[in-house]
Motif scaffolding. Structure first.
Motif, PDB file in Angstrom:
ATOM      1  N   ASP A   1      69.719 -82.812  58.863  1.00  0.00           N
ATOM      2  CA  ASP A   1      69.718 -82.208  60.180  1.00  0.00           C
ATOM      3  C   ASP A   1      70.929 -82.701  60.968  1.00  0.00           C
ATOM      4  N   LYS A   2      71.000 -82.343  62.251  1.00  0.00           N
ATOM      5  CA  LYS A   2      72.179 -82.672  63.047  1.00  0.00           C
ATOM      6  C   LYS A   2      72.361 -84.169  63.238  1.00  0.00           C
ATOM      7  N   ASN A   3      71.288 -84.935  63.028  1.00  0.00           N
ATOM      8  CA  ASN A   3      71.372 -86.399  63.109  1.00  0.00           C
ATOM      9  C   ASN A   3      71.495 -87.052  61.739  1.00  0.00           C
TER      10      ASN A   3
ATOM     11  N   VAL B   1      69.501 -86.918  59.324  1.00  0.00           N
ATOM     12  CA  VAL B   1      68.221 -87.307  58.737  1.00  0.00           C
ATOM     13  C   VAL B   1      68.003 -86.479  57.480  1.00  0.00           C
TER      14      VAL B   1
ATOM     15  N   TYR C   1      65.957 -84.705  54.336  1.00  0.00           N
ATOM     16  CA  TYR C   1      64.704 -84.071  53.936  1.00  0.00           C
ATOM     17  C   TYR C   1      64.818 -83.809  52.443  1.00  0.00           C
TER      18      TYR C   1
ATOM     19  N   LYS D   1      60.029 -80.138  54.256  1.00  0.00           N
ATOM     20  CA  LYS D   1      60.387 -79.878  55.650  1.00  0.00           C
ATOM     21  C   LYS D   1      59.299 -79.028  56.307  1.00  0.00           C
TER      22      LYS D   1
ATOM     23  N   ASP E   1      59.241 -76.422  62.260  1.00  0.00           N
ATOM     24  CA  ASP E   1      59.288 -76.596  63.702  1.00  0.00           C
ATOM     25  C   ASP E   1      60.579 -75.955  64.181  1.00  0.00           C
TER      26      ASP E   1
ATOM     27  N   TYR F   1      62.721 -77.528  66.534  1.00  0.00           N
ATOM     28  CA  TYR F   1      63.615 -78.492  67.169  1.00  0.00           C
ATOM     29  C   TYR F   1      64.355 -79.380  66.173  1.00  0.00           C
ATOM     30  N   ARG F   2      63.967 -79.362  64.890  1.00  0.00           N
ATOM     31  CA  ARG F   2      64.746 -80.062  63.869  1.00  0.00           C
ATOM     32  C   ARG F   2      65.502 -79.011  63.071  1.00  0.00           C
TER      33      ARG F   2
ATOM     34  N   MET G   1      68.202 -77.689  60.497  1.00  0.00           N
ATOM     35  CA  MET G   1      68.960 -78.124  59.325  1.00  0.00           C
ATOM     36  C   MET G   1      70.396 -77.613  59.430  1.00  0.00           C
TER      37      MET G   1
END
Length: 311
Positions: free
Chosen positions: A245-247, A249, A251, A279, A282, A284-285, A287
Motif C-alpha cells: 500500500d502507500k505506506n 505495508v 499484503y 487483503k 476496505d 482506505y487501504r 494498493m
C-alpha cells in the motif's frame, strides 16, 4: 441475657411504631409494583406491531457507513434497498431465474455465466426457507455501495427461536450501463488494470483484479524473453509476491494455492496465473504496487532479480 434484652427492645420498638412501619412497607411494595407495571407497559409498546415494523424498517434502510461514517442520500438509499428487496423477494418466492437477472455481468461470471450454477451454489444453499434480513452500509465508493446483509429465517423472527438458519453475505450495488445491478456472495467488483514492467528480459503484466470481501485476486501474465527457464518464486515464502500500500505495508500472497510447476516459465514462453492476496476489502487501504522479490533468472548460478509494478 443480652439477646433477650435486644429482643425486648425490638418488640417495644415495633409496638410503639407499628403503624409507621406498616405504612412504609406498603409504600415500598406499591413503588415496586408500579415500576413493574411501567416496565411491562414499555415492553408492550416497544414490541407492538407498529414499533417492530419501524425497527425492521430502520435496519433495512441504513444511510450511514458503519466503517467510514459517510452518509448516503435517502434517494440513493431507497434505490439501493429496492434492488436488494427485489432480489430477496425473488429468492424467497422460488424465482431464482429472476434473481439471477439482477446480477451484474461480472457477478454472473462468478457463477460461470450459468443459471444452474447460481441455483445450486447460492439459491438452494441459502434459501431453503424464507428469509428476512438486516442491512449495514459498510462502504461506498465511485457509485458502488456495499451492504453487510444478515439473513435469518422469517418464522424464527416471530418466535424468537434458534438462529440456525442465519447467514451473512456482502451485497454490492453497482452501475452497469446506467442500470443498478448486484454483486453477491462476497464478490465486490472486478477492475481492469493492464500495467506492465519489464526487467532483465522478464515482462510481467497485471491484467485485472477481482475484489472479494476477504481477499483480492489478480490475473497476471508472465512473458519470459530470456534463454533460461525462470521461476517467479520457489514457493517457500508468501512474501515473494506481495501487494504494497502507500505506506509500503505488505499484503502477502497465498502461494500455497499455486502448483510449484506453475511458478516456472520456460524460455520464450508466456503463462497466466491467478494470484490471491490476503487483503480484506476496505476503501482506505489503497494498493499501489505489486512486488515480485524472488525471481530466479538462472538456476545454475542462482541469479535473482526483483520486479515492482505500479497498480
Amino acid at each position: 441475657m443480652e439477646v433477650i434484652i435486644a429482643m425486648n427492645k425490638i418488640i417495644r420498638y415495633w409496638n410503639q411504631n407499628r403503624k409507621k412501619i406498616i405504612i412504609i412497607i406498603a409504600i415500598i411494595a406499591f413503588i415496586i409494583i408500579m415500576l413493574n407495571v411501567i416496565n411491562y407497559m414499555f415492553k408492550q409498546m416497544y414490541n407492538s406491531p407498529e414499533n417492530v415494523e419501524l425497527n425492521i424498517e430502520d435496519r433495512q434502510k441504513p444511510t450511514q457507513s458503519v466503517i467510514t461514517g459517510q452518509n448516503v442520500s435517502k434517494d440513493i438509499t431507497e434505490e439501493n434497498i429496492n434492488i436488494i428487496k427485489e432480489f430477496v423477494d425473488y429468492c424467497n418466492n422460488n424465482e431464482p431465474e429472476k434473481a439471477y437477472e439482477l446480477l451484474s455481468n461480472d457477478c454472473k461470471a462468478e457463477f460461470n455465466n450459468n443459471i444452474n450454477t447460481f441455483i445450486n451454489n447460492y439459491h438452494k444453499r441459502n434459501f431453503q426457507t424464507q428469509k428476512t434480513y438486516d442491512l449495514e452500509l459498510m462502504f461506498n465508493e465511485e457509485n458502488s455501495y456495499t451492504y453487510k446483509t444478515t439473513y435469518y429465517d422469517a418464522n424464527i423472527l416471530a418466535t424468537g427461536g434458534p438462529t440456525a438458519g442465519n447467514f451473512e453475505d456482502y451485497l454490492t450495488i453497482i452501475n452497469q450501463n446506467e442500470e443498478k445491478k448486484l454483486n453477491i456472495n462476497g464478490f465486490i467488483k472486478k477492475q481492469e488494470i493492464n500495467q506492465s514492467q519489464t526487467t532483465d528480459g522478464v515482462q510481467i503484466t497485471i491484467k485485472n483484479k477481482k475484489v472479494y470481501r476477504d481477499y483480492e485476486q489478480y490475473r497476471i501474465s508472465i512473458n519470459n524473453n530470456t534463454q533460461n527457464t525462470i521461476s517467479i518464486s520457489d514457493g517457500q515464502n508468501s512474501e515473494d509476491i506481495c501487494l504494497l500500500d502507500k505506506n509500503n505495508v505488505k499484503y502477502v500472497s497465498f502461494l500455497h494455492e499455486i502448483p510449484l510447476y506453475s511458478l516456472s516459465i520456460k524460455p520464450k514462453r508466456t503463462t497466466e496465473l491467478d494470484i490471491t492476496f490476503n487483503k480484506i476489502y476496505d476503501t482506505y487501504r489503497i494498493m499501489t504496487k505489486m512486488q515480485f522479490s524472488n525471481i530466479c533468472l538462472n538456476q545454475e548460478n542462482n541469479t535473482k532479480t526483483t520486479i515492482t509494478i505500479k497498480i
